[in-house]
Design a protein around this motif. Sequence first.
Motif, PDB file in Angstrom:
ATOM      1  N   VAL A   5       0.842  -1.202   0.000  1.00 12.47           N
ATOM      2  CA  VAL A   5       0.000   0.000   0.000  1.00 12.47           C
ATOM      3  C   VAL A   5       0.877   1.252   0.000  1.00 12.47           C
ATOM      4  O   VAL A   5       0.616   2.203  -0.738  1.00 12.47           O
ATOM      5  N   ARG A   8       2.232   1.872  -3.390  1.00 14.70           N
ATOM      6  CA  ARG A   8       1.185   2.395  -4.263  1.00 14.70           C
ATOM      7  C   ARG A   8       0.902   3.871  -3.971  1.00 14.70           C
ATOM      8  O   ARG A   8       0.674   4.663  -4.866  1.00 14.70           O
ATOM      9  N   SER A 345      -5.111  -2.173  -3.635  1.00 14.40           N
ATOM     10  CA  SER A 345      -4.853  -2.765  -2.322  1.00 14.40           C
ATOM     11  C   SER A 345      -5.755  -3.979  -2.101  1.00 14.40           C
ATOM     12  O   SER A 345      -5.328  -4.986  -1.543  1.00 14.40           O
ATOM     13  N   ARG A 355       1.019  -9.368  -4.256  1.00 15.65           N
ATOM     14  CA  ARG A 355       1.840  -8.659  -3.265  1.00 15.65           C
ATOM     15  C   ARG A 355       3.318  -8.742  -3.582  1.00 15.65           C
ATOM     16  O   ARG A 355       4.093  -7.900  -3.195  1.00 15.65           O
TER      17      ARG A 355
END
Lengths: 357, 344
Positions: A5, A8, A345, A355
């Motif tokens: 996250v 990102r 996410s 991931r």
Amino acid sequence: MAGFVARRLTLAVPVLLGIVFVTFALARLLPGDPCRSTLGEKATDEVCDAFNERYGLNDPIPEQFRIYLRDALNGNLGDSIKFGRPVTELMVERLPVTVELSVYAMLFAVVIGIPLGIISAYYHNSSIDVGTMIGANIGVSMPVFWLGLMLSYFFGVMLKDTPLWLPPSGRLTAGTTIQPFYEVWGLDVNGDALTLPGFIANINTLNAALVGDWAGLRDALRHMILPAMALGTIPLSIIARMTRSSLLEVLGLNYIRTARAKGARELVVVLRHGLRNALLPVVTIIGLQLGTLLSGAVLTETIFGLSGVGRILYDSITGRDYTVVQAFTLIIAVIFVFINLIVDSLYAYLDPRIRLE
Amino acid sequence: MAALKDTNRQNKQPADDQPLLEVTDLRTYFFTREGTVKAVDGVSLTVKRGEIRGIVGESGCGKSMTAMSILRLVDKPGKIVSGEILFKGKNLLENSTREMTALRGKQISIIFQEPKSSLNPVLKVGSQLLEVLRIHQGSKRKINRDEAVSLLRDVGIPDPQMRVSNYPHEMSGGMAQRVMIAMGMACEPDLLIADEPTTALDVTIQAQVLDLIRNLRDEYGMAVMLITHNMGIVAEMADIVTVMYAGTAVEEARTDDLFEAPLHPYTQGLIASIPVMGKVKDRLEVIPGMVPSLIDMPPGCRFAPRCVARVKHQLQQCEVEEPHMIEAKPNHYVRCWLYESEES
């Protein structure tokens, strides 16, 4: 997961900068002279010089961009020419309407669409499946304005004076008010009532729930039902079809066979082993659809008398209210970026293979 | 621990020598638009407790479908049209859906050819392992995470503590197959069906996985139904072998007998086609022709169009009537006119 996250989020920064740059550039690229398109054809040169000076339009473009960026970061997106008020004020007024409408429409679409897709996939080629898919096809090709009008005619007019009557227009029954939560809680918002607290207070259902005004909540919710159904029908149909095709594919895979061979019950096989894998493309669709809904649903808002983003954008474009168009474009783009971030996410949450990358 | 397992094993032995699994004239057909595909067409076989029963044949001969039929996991448009599957004396085809789910994974487990795609990519292997225990024992006792670790240790996975929280994509094929085996063994089933368990693995890993299966059999005394197309694996592993061709069994014998003196021309062809190390051949032996379409089966013997023996012995019967499974030698069964005509 947290690292994913964070990565990102970092990636979102250049995207946001790019968006700011593009909206800025678009406003400068618009044909015509900003002064005369604002003040009218007959504005004299002296007036225009003063106008340009006042709005910094005589500065070099990079300097203008710097100022625009600084102001935007400070939450100042300029004044609306038509309304003569700061654009942020308009946003606090209009955005909550659209957010509320979109969220309920999407909720309606997801809560009904995903189960329908699951049932269709599981009983595929049965009469349930065929019926659902015909329904979905009708739903996806139904014009929103027609569905909206039919819904308000049926629930608002034909069922009048029955318990099933639903309000066909507006956000609250005339005379109903829900006290903003910051007043009830005695928060000191020192004139800032028009920013974040104002924004939250304008989401009627959320505000009513916060202050515990159940009658108000009920009224606000009842006003949401018809527009949310009208707006949510197309996403519902798309979600149902997507869930069906995705799950159908997954149910043919080897690990589904393994789950059955373990002795898992069908419900567990479909939901635990099938659905989570099938949900990836559905999540994408939900994100994209939500983004589209948030950028305003002019037709739905018009039919149901809601003054949201769609209405003001339409009015501003036809009325050449550039600051408003620019600011709302920016905010919608920002919302899109964040929805995409959430979708990414969710991907990572749903599929551990993502991931890694 | 070993002593405990021994008593378990003895408890599982029934008083009489009734076979654990007895499949009689099983027929599983697929009803497609092109026609009825007779994937399994009259298979009979028995599996005794503690034995490794090899089932060998080319791709598409109905080996896997026989296994799926036993578990009643045949997907549409497939259907078990007739036959009897007695497991511990009870016909599985008469079981309710609920009884079947209670049995799968607990009394009969299966492991598949593609270990990596047979594991759910979004769940940790530990949680997939424990799922079997939760399904079958979860109502009686609390399932502990450590059990997954010990199951993984039992199948020889190094560092099981860490491996339980791996996802399937973080494992190699051999490792994933060990996980599948651990999953199959979790409830100590009476029958483990291994459907081409090593086909997708490297040769060195193949040997390890086969050793593991054999060791587990020795330790727990379960029966294994080993499905493969590899004659070498059969020779290595099986106690008794069924050779399948085009949806039906054509020969059945103890492994030693079968390799020493194969009776059916198809089996002879299969064995002849194995390359032998150190023996120089210009060409490998091949069986001429192709497996017949399962939709459009030849009348008479299914192998007749490819059969060298038929031509050599000038048999007329082969293309007219299907031969029957007969006991050509003691405990050596074959479905071929070559032997049936001799007898009559």
